[in-house]
Design an enzyme around this catalytic site. Structure first.
Site, short mmCIF file in Angstrom:
data_model
loop_
_atom_site.label_atom_id
_atom_site.label_comp_id
_atom_site.label_asym_id
_atom_site.label_seq_id
_atom_site.Cartn_x
_atom_site.Cartn_y
_atom_site.Cartn_z
N GLU A 196 10.93 6.66 1.01
CA GLU A 196 10.18 7.77 1.56
C GLU A 196 9.81 7.38 2.98
O GLU A 196 9.26 6.30 3.19
CB GLU A 196 8.91 8.01 0.72
CG GLU A 196 8.19 9.24 1.20
CD GLU A 196 6.86 9.51 0.49
OE1 GLU A 196 6.55 8.84 -0.52
OE2 GLU A 196 6.14 10.39 0.99
N ARG B 257 9.30 -4.87 -9.54
CA ARG B 257 9.20 -4.93 -8.09
C ARG B 257 8.89 -6.35 -7.63
O ARG B 257 8.42 -7.18 -8.40
CB ARG B 257 8.16 -3.94 -7.55
CG ARG B 257 6.74 -4.12 -8.03
CD ARG B 257 5.79 -3.20 -7.26
NE ARG B 257 6.20 -1.81 -7.23
CZ ARG B 257 6.29 -1.07 -6.11
NH1 ARG B 257 5.99 -1.58 -4.94
NH2 ARG B 257 6.65 0.18 -6.16
N LYS C 230 2.53 0.17 1.19
CA LYS C 230 2.65 0.77 2.53
C LYS C 230 1.30 1.28 3.00
O LYS C 230 0.98 1.21 4.18
CB LYS C 230 3.66 1.91 2.50
CG LYS C 230 5.09 1.41 2.51
CD LYS C 230 6.07 2.54 2.75
CE LYS C 230 6.46 3.18 1.44
NZ LYS C 230 7.62 4.09 1.53
P1 ATP Z 1 4.40 2.57 -1.87
O1 ATP Z 1 4.35 1.29 -1.11
O2 ATP Z 1 3.67 3.66 -1.18
O3 ATP Z 1 4.12 2.40 -3.33
P2 ATP Z 1 7.20 2.54 -2.28
O4 ATP Z 1 7.20 1.13 -1.88
O5 ATP Z 1 7.52 2.93 -3.67
O6 ATP Z 1 5.85 3.18 -1.85
P3 ATP Z 1 9.51 4.02 -1.40
O7 ATP Z 1 9.85 4.40 -0.03
O8 ATP Z 1 9.38 5.10 -2.39
O9 ATP Z 1 8.15 3.27 -1.25
O10 ATP Z 1 10.50 2.91 -1.92
C1 ATP Z 1 11.89 3.02 -1.80
C2 ATP Z 1 12.56 2.23 -2.87
O11 ATP Z 1 12.20 0.86 -2.77
C3 ATP Z 1 12.16 2.69 -4.25
O12 ATP Z 1 13.32 2.77 -5.05
C4 ATP Z 1 11.23 1.63 -4.73
O13 ATP Z 1 11.30 1.51 -6.12
C5 ATP Z 1 11.74 0.39 -4.01
N1 ATP Z 1 10.66 -0.57 -3.81
C6 ATP Z 1 9.49 -0.34 -3.20
N2 ATP Z 1 8.71 -1.43 -3.24
C7 ATP Z 1 9.41 -2.39 -3.88
C8 ATP Z 1 9.16 -3.76 -4.23
N3 ATP Z 1 8.01 -4.35 -3.93
N4 ATP Z 1 10.12 -4.44 -4.89
C9 ATP Z 1 11.28 -3.84 -5.18
N5 ATP Z 1 11.59 -2.57 -4.88
C10 ATP Z 1 10.67 -1.85 -4.24
#
Ligand code: ATP
Ligand code: MG
Length: 567
Positions: free
Chosen positions: A42, A268, A278
């Site tokens: 996003e 994650r 974020k």
């Molecule tokens: P926020 O930090 O607001 O929770 P988000 O990290 O989920 O948001 P996205 O832009 O939706 O942000 O993430 C893009 C992709 O990266 C998604 O498929 C998410 O599952 C993956 N992702 C995000 N954070 C992690 C992480 N810490 N480890 C592995 N994958 C991640």
């Protein structure tokens, strides 16, 4: 079954539960043996090392199975999304070394199609326009212990729902006046299935569709459609979406002819001594605890790039941590060790004195300058060598001299011989102190027979020091970075303190008066080096100029935090 693809399965790379699923799918001829993944950020912030795990996983699987991976912006929320983020994400994924070819997509490009799909569900009696407000919806939804209550709007006719939904789209209603909901099961033990909201009214300008839409799709409704439209086969996401999977499946199963990808969840990445959300990273930027999203202390990819971390080290790190089903915290030291391993092979060795004290070699002729040969990288025979000027006055590190030293101190001590790297053996004969007792000058004698820093007479000289010729030295600024937080998990949900309380006051130490060998003035921003004995450094991408060279410490030679723990 496509045996050609199967033969490519994970060639030489370790397997994981996702690969097992894919192997099975290929064996069963599912998706005609195709593997097509996507990375769906996003655009509401910069990418961080957690995203790198997801990028490496999605693009890595595509590569391993001779498949495809898309870069898709999940831009369904106009309020927090910006073009700046889109640009940075594109740059970061490229920098990390991945290529989506011509498959760059935006969820917002599918808004029309999503609208049509919603109309299809209304026509099937599977979606309705809701008049309750957000709070009432929450109340009616019940709890984990109590089933929800059906809303009065649930009984609306299909015709009425079609009409109201169209009027929502035409912008007739104010924000929050109505929503479109899926008609599933208000008594489901899975809260996500209790008539989830599909669309909300939001009169907000979108970074791509501008003011075309006064309604925006919710994540759960939009995401599966995005995957489906793009023909994704394996939709890989993080564990928090496990409970959303039944909804993902429900939506796609109820749309005629829609391609139905398989959602697979993995744990994650959490990294010690930092935060990954974020929202929290944005807070650090806005409240100026860091200099920006690309501050070298940030866990963002932009920050890591500016810090000097090679993208190959991040890919290697992501390979090593693997993918699993259980959340865990990975030690930052593991990333640092991948960084060291890469830079040890690739970084040119140079000499920089961070905390200089002057040494006068009293028996070296005044005015004489010798250019000495210095190898650039003992780990890389193609790295060649350079010339380093040597003269009567040089700088060494203040900590490399002790007036009275313990036996194991193999650096400069009065009366004991020590090696100057690439140069000569020298022996301290005298030193000068100021009135505070601080050493201001050290006097040495050199042995002209030891040129190059060695002798063949069996003399034992244990210590080797780096140095810089005083008259040739370039003044440089060096920025030493450390963990952004002092606590391993500043984000611990059990902790009531604000995560910012754990910011490390010493995460940035600036050394304005360092002395570097002259060649460093010509370095290109972003070049990385090993400063002998001091660690790995890179010329700063933003602040480095030939007039005022600025270097960032990427990582120290060894992990100092570990040592502290063991004390
Ligand atoms: P926020 O930090 O607001 O929770 P988000 O990290 O989920 O948001 P996205 O832009 O939706 O942000 O993430 C893009 C992709 O990266 C998604 O498929 C998410 O599952 C993956 N992702 C995000 N954070 C992690 C992480 N810490 N480890 C592995 N994958 C991640
Ligand atoms: Mg997300």
């Amino acid at each position: 079954m496509n045996t050609e693809i199967q033969d490519k399965t994970g060639a030489g790379k370790p397997s994981n539960f996702i690969k097992n699923i894919i192997d099975e799918d290929i064996k069963n001829g599912k998706n005609d043996g195709r593997v097509h993944t996507r990375f769906p950020p996003e655009p509401n912030g910069y990418l961080h090392i957690g995203h790198a795990k997801s990028i490496c996983l999605n693009f890595g699987l595509a590569a391993d199975y001779n498949g495809l991976a898309n870069l898709r912006f999940d831009d369904t929320n106009p309020v927090k999304e910006e073009d700046e983020y889109v640009k940075s994400i594109i740059e970061d994924v490229k920098w990390l070394g991945f290529d989506w070819q011509d498959r760059l997509y935006f969820a917002s490009d599918y808004f029309d199609k999503m609208y049509e799909y919603a109309v299809e569900l209304i026509n099937k009696g599977l979606a309705y326009v809701e008049d309750l407000n957000a709070e009432e919806i929450r109340e009616y939804r019940g709890s984990l212990k109590n089933p929800g209550k059906e809303s009065p709007s649930r009984g609306r006719s299909i015709a009425e729902n079609l009409d109201l939904f169209k009027r929502m789209r035409d912008g007739e209603f104010p924000d929050g006046a109505k929503v479109l909901r899926a008609k599933i099961d208000m008594a489901s033990p899975n809260m996500n299935m209790r008539d989830p909201v599909m669309y909300r009214i939001l009169h907000a300008s979108h970074h791509r569709t501008s003011d075309k839409w006064p309604i925006y799709p919710m994540y759960d409704w939009a995401h599966g459609l995005e995957d489906s439209i793009e023909g994704i086969t394996h939709s890989i996401c993080t564990l928090e979406f496990e409970d959303h999977r039944p909804l993902y499946n429900w939506f796609l199963a109820n749309l005629d002819g829609a391609h139905h990808p398989q959602q697979i969840e993995f744990a994650r990445l959490n990294l010690s001594y930092t935060v990954m959300s974020k929202r929290k990273l944005l807070q650090l930027v806005i409240e100026r605890f860091v200099s920006g999203w690309d501050d070298p202390r940030m866990p963002t990819l932009a920050g890591m790039r500016r810090r000097g971390i090679p993208p190959a080290a991040i890919r290697d790190f992501c390979d090593r941590i693997g993918v699993a089903k259980a959340d865990s915290m990975v030690d930052r030291a593991m990333l640092d060790s991948c960084v060291r391993e890469d830079l040890n092979k690739n970084a040119r060795r140079v000499m920089v004195v961070l905390d200089p004290v002057k040494v006068i070699i009293t028996n070296y002729p005044e005015g004489k300058v010798e250019n000495l040969t210095a190898e650039n990288n003992p780990e890389d025979e193609n790295a060649g060598s350079r010339m380093v000027p040597f003269s009567r006055e040089i700088f060494i590190e203040r900590e490399d001299f002790l007036e009275e030293a313990p036996k194991k101190f193999f650096r400069m001590v009065p009366g004991r011989e020590v090696r100057l790297k690439h140069a000569y053996y020298v022996k301290c004969t005298d030193f000068v102190k100021d009135k505070n007792g601080e050493i201001t000058e050290i006097h040495c004698e050199y042995d002209p027979a030891t040129k190059g820093g060695w002798s063949d007479d069996g003399r034992k000289v244990k210590g080797t020091l780096h140095w810089v010729s005083a008259q040739h030295a370039v003044d440089v600024e060096v920025r030493l970075y450390d963990h952004l937080f002092t606590k391993e998990n500043p984000d611990d949900a059990r902790d009531t303190a604000d995560f910012k309380e754990y910011l490390n006051p010493e995460s940035l130490i600036t050394l304005p008066n360092c002395k570097a060998e002259p060649g460093l003035r010509e370095s290109t921003p972003g070049d990385s080096f090993q400063f002998l004995r001091k660690g790995y450094f890179c010329s700063d991408l933003k602040d480095f100029t030939a007039e005022k060279p600025v270097f960032n410490r990427i990582v120290a030679m060894r992990d100092t935090w570990k040592k502290l723990d063991q004390k």
